[in-house]
Design an enzyme around this catalytic site. Structure first.
Site, mmCIF file in Angstrom:
data_model
loop_
_atom_site.group_PDB
_atom_site.id
_atom_site.type_symbol
_atom_site.label_atom_id
_atom_site.label_comp_id
_atom_site.label_asym_id
_atom_site.label_seq_id
_atom_site.Cartn_x
_atom_site.Cartn_y
_atom_site.Cartn_z
ATOM 1 N N GLU A 180 0.843 -1.195 0.000
ATOM 2 C CA GLU A 180 0.000 0.000 0.000
ATOM 3 C C GLU A 180 0.881 1.248 0.000
ATOM 4 O O GLU A 180 1.835 1.332 0.752
ATOM 5 C CB GLU A 180 -0.837 -0.040 1.295
ATOM 6 C CG GLU A 180 -1.833 1.049 1.419
ATOM 7 C CD GLU A 180 -2.669 1.144 0.165
ATOM 8 O OE1 GLU A 180 -3.442 0.214 -0.093
ATOM 9 O OE2 GLU A 180 -2.547 2.156 -0.551
ATOM 10 N N CYS A 194 4.462 5.309 8.988
ATOM 11 C CA CYS A 194 5.158 4.462 8.004
ATOM 12 C C CYS A 194 6.666 4.659 7.944
ATOM 13 O O CYS A 194 7.418 3.710 8.115
ATOM 14 C CB CYS A 194 4.580 4.705 6.616
ATOM 15 S SG CYS A 194 3.007 3.916 6.389
#
Ligand code: UDX
Length: 459
Positions: free
Chosen positions: A164, A288
């Protein structure tokens, strides 16, 4: 006419919920599963547990059309699904490596649910969570284990990796108009299923209110499982390093009297470099970059490779937080007893996410030095107050500035660009100091209001 798919999405967090809502928008039947009952009850009422622009509307639209459902029952969802996305957390473990316990538990449960069930087509299990390279095999192993425990070792499934790349704050846009879709699999039939499922995005045929569409067609990259998993790490580590690179250049700019915003502009026009992710400031945070760079370093070390460039990227990022303190000390000298206002607490604008937010580290460093720290954020004030009791959270930016010796723009929310700088100056102690942690304001406007401007790398 799109092919019909029943889709399950496990994990109703940022990635899972966005994926589910977008797939329902394409017209598929989607069930989002989460073990958190409160979260599922919330979603059933048409409310989203996270702040993401446009997500609530998409969730409600999907539910209204009967395409999007919510459940806490994973096994029932497995039985009804053609394709099952795993989008659960892989938080950073103590040693920097990704913690796979949630992914593992889900994989076992999938195996258990599949055992003893006759299927026409194998279930395609799509891993969207960021997992260490080689985890595709690990997921298969755990599905098999779960199936064996369920009494039947022969089950039909395929594991594919579909990393993703969505950014918080523009998650829906990034999902519907991605730069590319990456798919890793070891079998042709699984790739064909995923190609068919993503067809409306690849060919850009789904309904959109955007006119013109930003993309004509989206590249579909197919590769093996390990390479797909590596693409995610390499992309995030590269972007984080790009930011650390410009931050290093910004520090040198300050020493030699150059302006990093001009340097980034001039550099970025070289198409090989590109202008994006060259904004200097207090550095990267979020859910992230820190986690993925740490995981990639940990993977390298597992194989006895010293990831010197990645290590340096993290070191530069840590320096950026400390440079805020140094800048404040240059003007205020001791910070003991000084009142400092932090504007913006989330790791970036348009999200309520405080994970690895620079504000928390900066508030902590200021608190250690005896400063009184006040914070304001358009959406995450309450959450920040719970996380950092030493931070005094207020709910109006001007309130934070009252009597402040200095203000730090930590997150570049649009509303900070609209501040009435004369009012800011009048509320603050004299001489007022503004540290622009994101180079978001025009130094000339700030100086014109009688405020000392301290940016990053601006001469
Ligand atoms: C990132 C990746 O962009 C996305 O592809 C991946 O799927 C998840 O991680 P996100 O964490 O939502 O997305 O935020 P992003 O917009 O990429 O920003 C990351 C951090 O870098 C933020 O803290 C931001 O403030 C900082 N940043 C970004 C800079 O300091 N300078 C820049 O030029 C760009």
């Amino acid at each position: 006419m799109i092919e019909e798919f029943n889709i399950g999405v496990v994990g109703a967090g940022y990635v899972g919920l966005t994926t589910g809502a977008c797939l329902a928008h394409l017209g598929y039947q989607v069930t989002c599963v989460d073990r958190d009952e409160v979260r599922i009850a919330f979603l059933k009422e048409g409310r989203t547990p996270i702040y993401e622009p446009g997500l609530e509307e998409l969730v409600r639209g999907g539910a209204r059309r009967g395409c999007l459902r919510f459940s806490t029952e994973l096994s029932k969802t497995v039985h009804g699904a053609d394709v099952l996305f795993i989008a659960v957390d892989t938080p950073q473990g103590n040693d920097g490596s990704a913690d796979l316990s949630s992914v593992g538990a889900v994989a076992r449960e999938i195996g258990d649910a599949l055992s003893g069930i006759e299927r026409l087509r194998p279930l395609v299990v799509v891993n969207k969570s960021t997992v260490p390279v080689g985890s595709g095999d690990y997921v298969s192993m755990l599905i098999e284990e779960g199936a064996a425990e369920g009494g039947n070792g022969t089950i039909a499934y395929r594991v594919v990796s579909n990393p993703e790349f969505l950014r918080e704050g523009s998650a829906i846009y990034d999902s519907l108009f991605p730069d590319r879709i990456v798919l890793g699999a070891d079998t042709r039939d699984a790739l064909d299923t995923m190609r068919a499922l993503y067809e409306p995005i690849i060919e850009q045929t789904f309904p959109t209110q955007l006119d013109p569409r930003p993309k004509d067609v989206v590249p579909f990259v197919t590769t093996d499982l390990a390479s797909a998993e590596m693409i995610k790490y390499a992309a995030n580590a590269f972007l984080a390093t790009k930011i650390s690179f410009i931050n290093e250049v910004a520090t040198i700019c300050e020493l030699v009297g150059a302006d990093v915003t001009s340097v980034a502009h001039g550099m970025g026009l070289d198409e090989r470099i590109g202008r994006r992710f060259l904004s200097a400031g207090i550095g990267w945070g979020g859910s992230c970059f820190p986690k993925d760079v740490a995981a990639l370093r940990s993977i390298a070390r597992e194989y006895d490779h010293e990831p010197v460039l990645l290590d340096a990227s993290v070191t530069v990022n840590e320096h950026q937080r400390r440079r805020v303190i140094a800048k404040l000390q240059r003007d205020l000298h001791t910070l003991k007893g000084k009142r400092i206002a932090l504007l913006g607490l989330t790791f970036k604008p348009n999200t309520d996410d405080l994970r690895e937010a620079p504000s928390l580290e900066i508030a902590h460093l200021l608190d250690q030095r005896g400063a009184r720290v006040f914070g304001y954020d358009p959406v995450a004030g309450k959450k920040a107050a719970e996380l950092l009791p030493s931070l005094r959270v207020v709910f109006d930016p001007y309130e934070a500035l009252k009597g402040a010796h200095a203000v730090v723009v930590v997150t570049e929310w649009d509303e900070f660009r609209e501040l009435d700088l004369n009012r800011v100056a009048s509320l603050m102690e004299k001489p007022p100091v503004l540290v622009d942690g994101r180079n978001a304001l025009d130094p000339r406007d700030v100086k014109a209001a009688g405020i000392r401007y301290r940016g990053f790398g601006r001469g």
